[in-house]
Design an enzyme around this catalytic site. Structure first.
Site, PDB file in Angstrom:
ATOM      1  N   SER A 165     127.484  13.241  92.003  1.00 19.82           N
ATOM      2  CA  SER A 165     127.054  12.980  93.376  1.00 19.82           C
ATOM      3  C   SER A 165     126.846  14.304  94.109  1.00 19.82           C
ATOM      4  CB  SER A 165     128.135  12.159  94.089  1.00 19.82           C
ATOM      5  OG  SER A 165     127.750  11.884  95.411  1.00 19.82           O
ATOM      6  N   CYS A 208     136.997   8.650  89.620  1.00 16.51           N
ATOM      7  CA  CYS A 208     136.325   9.498  90.595  1.00 16.51           C
ATOM      8  C   CYS A 208     137.013  10.868  90.558  1.00 16.51           C
ATOM      9  CB  CYS A 208     136.448   8.837  91.967  1.00 16.51           C
ATOM     10  SG  CYS A 208     135.765   9.811  93.289  1.00 16.51           S
ATOM     11  N   GLY A 230     134.921  17.911  97.169  1.00 23.08           N
ATOM     12  CA  GLY A 230     134.051  19.033  96.837  1.00 23.08           C
ATOM     13  C   GLY A 230     132.617  18.631  96.538  1.00 23.08           C
ATOM     14  N   CYS A 279     133.235  13.495 107.021  1.00 27.54           N
ATOM     15  CA  CYS A 279     133.971  13.534 105.751  1.00 27.54           C
ATOM     16  C   CYS A 279     135.295  14.284 105.870  1.00 27.54           C
ATOM     17  CB  CYS A 279     133.096  14.190 104.688  1.00 27.54           C
ATOM     18  SG  CYS A 279     133.914  14.377 103.091  1.00 27.54           S
ATOM     19  N   CYS A 315     135.773  21.599 100.797  1.00 24.26           N
ATOM     20  CA  CYS A 315     134.323  21.577 100.636  1.00 24.26           C
ATOM     21  C   CYS A 315     133.693  22.411 101.740  1.00 24.26           C
ATOM     22  CB  CYS A 315     133.790  20.144 100.690  1.00 24.26           C
ATOM     23  SG  CYS A 315     131.998  20.070 100.425  1.00 24.26           S
ATOM     24  N   CYS A 319     137.471   9.697  99.589  1.00 23.76           N
ATOM     25  CA  CYS A 319     137.959  10.905  98.941  1.00 23.76           C
ATOM     26  C   CYS A 319     138.361  11.957  99.967  1.00 23.76           C
ATOM     27  CB  CYS A 319     136.887  11.438  98.021  1.00 23.76           C
ATOM     28  SG  CYS A 319     136.545  10.275  96.716  1.00 23.76           S
ATOM     29  N   LEU A 359     122.858  10.319 100.745  1.00 23.88           N
ATOM     30  CA  LEU A 359     121.712  10.415 101.654  1.00 23.88           C
ATOM     31  C   LEU A 359     122.170  10.217 103.102  1.00 23.88           C
ATOM     32  CD1 LEU A 359     118.601  10.762 101.364  1.00 23.88           C
ATOM     33  CD2 LEU A 359     118.452   8.277 101.617  1.00 23.88           C
ATOM     34  N   HIS A 360     122.718   9.064 103.362  1.00 24.21           N
ATOM     35  CA  HIS A 360     123.329   8.735 104.657  1.00 24.21           C
ATOM     36  C   HIS A 360     122.386   8.806 105.853  1.00 24.21           C
ATOM     37  CE1 HIS A 360     126.609   8.954 101.995  1.00 24.21           C
ATOM     38  NE2 HIS A 360     127.024  10.167 102.254  1.00 24.21           N
ATOM     39  N   CYS A 398     130.069  18.045 106.118  1.00 22.90           N
ATOM     40  CA  CYS A 398     129.463  16.817 106.648  1.00 22.90           C
ATOM     41  C   CYS A 398     130.395  16.275 107.728  1.00 22.90           C
ATOM     42  CB  CYS A 398     129.260  15.792 105.538  1.00 22.90           C
ATOM     43  SG  CYS A 398     128.208  16.427 104.219  1.00 22.90           S
ATOM     44  N   GLU A 434     142.462  15.308  94.428  1.00 18.09           N
ATOM     45  CA  GLU A 434     142.778  13.944  94.025  1.00 18.09           C
ATOM     46  C   GLU A 434     141.730  13.354  93.088  1.00 18.09           C
ATOM     47  OE1 GLU A 434     142.838  13.534  98.197  1.00 18.09           O
ATOM     48  OE2 GLU A 434     141.542  11.780  98.141  1.00 18.09           O
TER      49      GLU A 434
END
Ligand code: SAH
Ligand code: SF4
Length: 387
Positions: free
Chosen positions: A231, A112, A199, A126, A119, A373, A255-256, A123, A91
């Site tokens: 990113s 975006c 990704g 996500c 991916c 995303c 970072l998170h 994470c 997307e």
């Protein structure tokens, strides 16, 4: 398999044309059809001789992305779900001007972009990594997202200007085509790019870089490097490699977590490249590209939203001359993470700003269109599987 016309740099096309004995100005005409008129087929390239079009068709592919779903209105965030030639889905999200993000102009539209199907980095919060990694996107699939969105937006407004529709430009002679080209080049739908779709862009480094060069080049899509943000969840060797490239691309670090303890809990990549290594790589980038780093920090309730995280986050941001984007967590179906209260988010942002860090907080929710995303693809795949 033939390589795709939209995966080649100008020099590569020029070499091929020279081998064929085709004059160099034909390369300029071809690039005009590919990136300004956004042609979808060889037959549309009416100012190229038929023999050259046949030669191109035999030697190169020219793939187009099929839009499976489109959500959102013209002046709001719009999501596009694409079906790629092998049936995989990714997307892109078109985001209208938001002065709080990445740049300062208010008449811009940011796309975006996705770089992989799925991916591999997993994470924990996500949607993109939920089904694992399928494959890298090719150069033309990355570049194609921008062209396809522009084409769709253009056909939305084609009634407003006949010179911007493909069918009319097909009839133009060379001189007219050139003037249409310059008129259009200054009025692109998409002014900024963020590689924050599905990704991990830096895990698809070679294709990403080539796509970036086509998107950046004046002969290509012509979007300035400073308007392009890549990113990453923190791939240290590739951050250093990108720092050594000549272009001034912006870098966003997902970072998170401002400590290894928090990052290890939610981002497996941190076990391979812990914060000390990531910070050193970012410093290297910052030294070469001055003030080009943004730190992305999703606020997740009970994970990283405690005010005791502000001091380590502020230290990192100051060290890297980075600004911080705070993003309240967007719920993902099937994952048990939550967005903190607005009050908690505001307190966190306030406290960060008081520590002397430039920070933005987007409190508005992603809305009904699965803004984070990876979510639209996941939902569509589930629906298709249940049909
Ligand atoms: N792999 C790259 C780029 C794609 S992710 C990276 O991780 O940076 C784009 C951004 O969306 C990342 O900052 C990611 O952490 C964030 N994101 C993922 N899931 C999210 C969610 N549910 N809510 C809010 N942001 C999310
Ligand atoms: Fe992959 Fe980025 Fe999602 Fe992590 S946040 S799983 S790296 S897309």
């Amino acid at each position: 398999m033939n390589c795709d016309a939209r995966s080649l740099l100008r020099g590569e096309l020029a070499d091929q044309f020279a081998k064929w004995g085709v004059p160099a100005y034909r390369v300029t005409q071809l690039l005009d059809w590919l990136y300004q008129k956004r042609a979808t087929g060889w037959e549309q390239m009416s100012n190229l001789p038929k023999s050259l079009r046949e030669r191109l068709a035999a030697g190169l592919s020219l793939i187009n992305l099929d839009v499976v779903r489109r959500q959102g209105a013209r002046d709001t965030t719009q999501k596009f779900l694409w079906r790629l030639p092998d049936g995989a889905m990714v997307e892109s999200v078109l985001i209208p001007a938001n002065p709080a993000l990445y740049s300062d102009a208010s008449d811009r539209q940011t796309l975006c972009v996705s770089t992989q199907v799925g991916c591999a980095y997993g994470c924990k919060f996500c949607a993109s990594g939920l089904d694992g990694w399928k494959r890298n996107l090719s150069v033309e699939e990355i570049v194609g997202q921008i062209l396809a969105v522009e084409r769709l937006s253009e056909s939305d407004s084609s009634s407003s200007s006949s010179s911007s529709s493909l069918s009319s430009s097909e009839k133009l002679n060379d001189e007219e085509a050139t003037s249409t080209l310059s008129a259009r080049a200054s009025s692109r739908t998409i002014t900024n790019l963020v590689f924050m779709g599905m990704g991990e862009p830096l895990a698809n480094y070679t294709n990403l870089l080539k796509a970036l060069r086509i998107l950046n080049a004046p002969w290509g899509v012509g979007i300035g490097a400073r308007k392009i943000t890549i990113s990453t969840s923190g791939l240290v060797p590739q951050i250093r490699k990108l720092a050594d490239e000549p272009e001034q691309f912006r870098l966003a670090i997902s970072l998170h977590g401002a400590t290894d303890e928090v990052r290890n809990r939610i981002m497996p990549v941190n076990r391979k490249y812990p914060l000390a290594e990531l910070t050193a790589a970012c410093e290297y980038y910052q030294e070469r590209k001055s003030k080009m780093i943004t730190l992305e920090y999703i606020l997740i309730a009970g994970v990283n939203d405690d005010l005791d995280q502000v001091a380590p986050l502020a230290n990192l941001a100051r060290r890297l001359f980075a600004k911080v984007n705070l993003i309240p967590y967007n719920a993902v179906e099937g994952l048990d993470w939550h967005r903190p209260s607005d009050d908690q988010c505001l307190q966190f942002a306030d406290s960060l700003k008081k520590s002397g860090v430039t920070a933005t907080l987007r409190l508005e929710k992603g809305g009904d269109i699965d803004a984070a995303c990876g979510q639209l693809r996941l939902k569509t795949e589930k629906e298709l599987a249940n049909q």
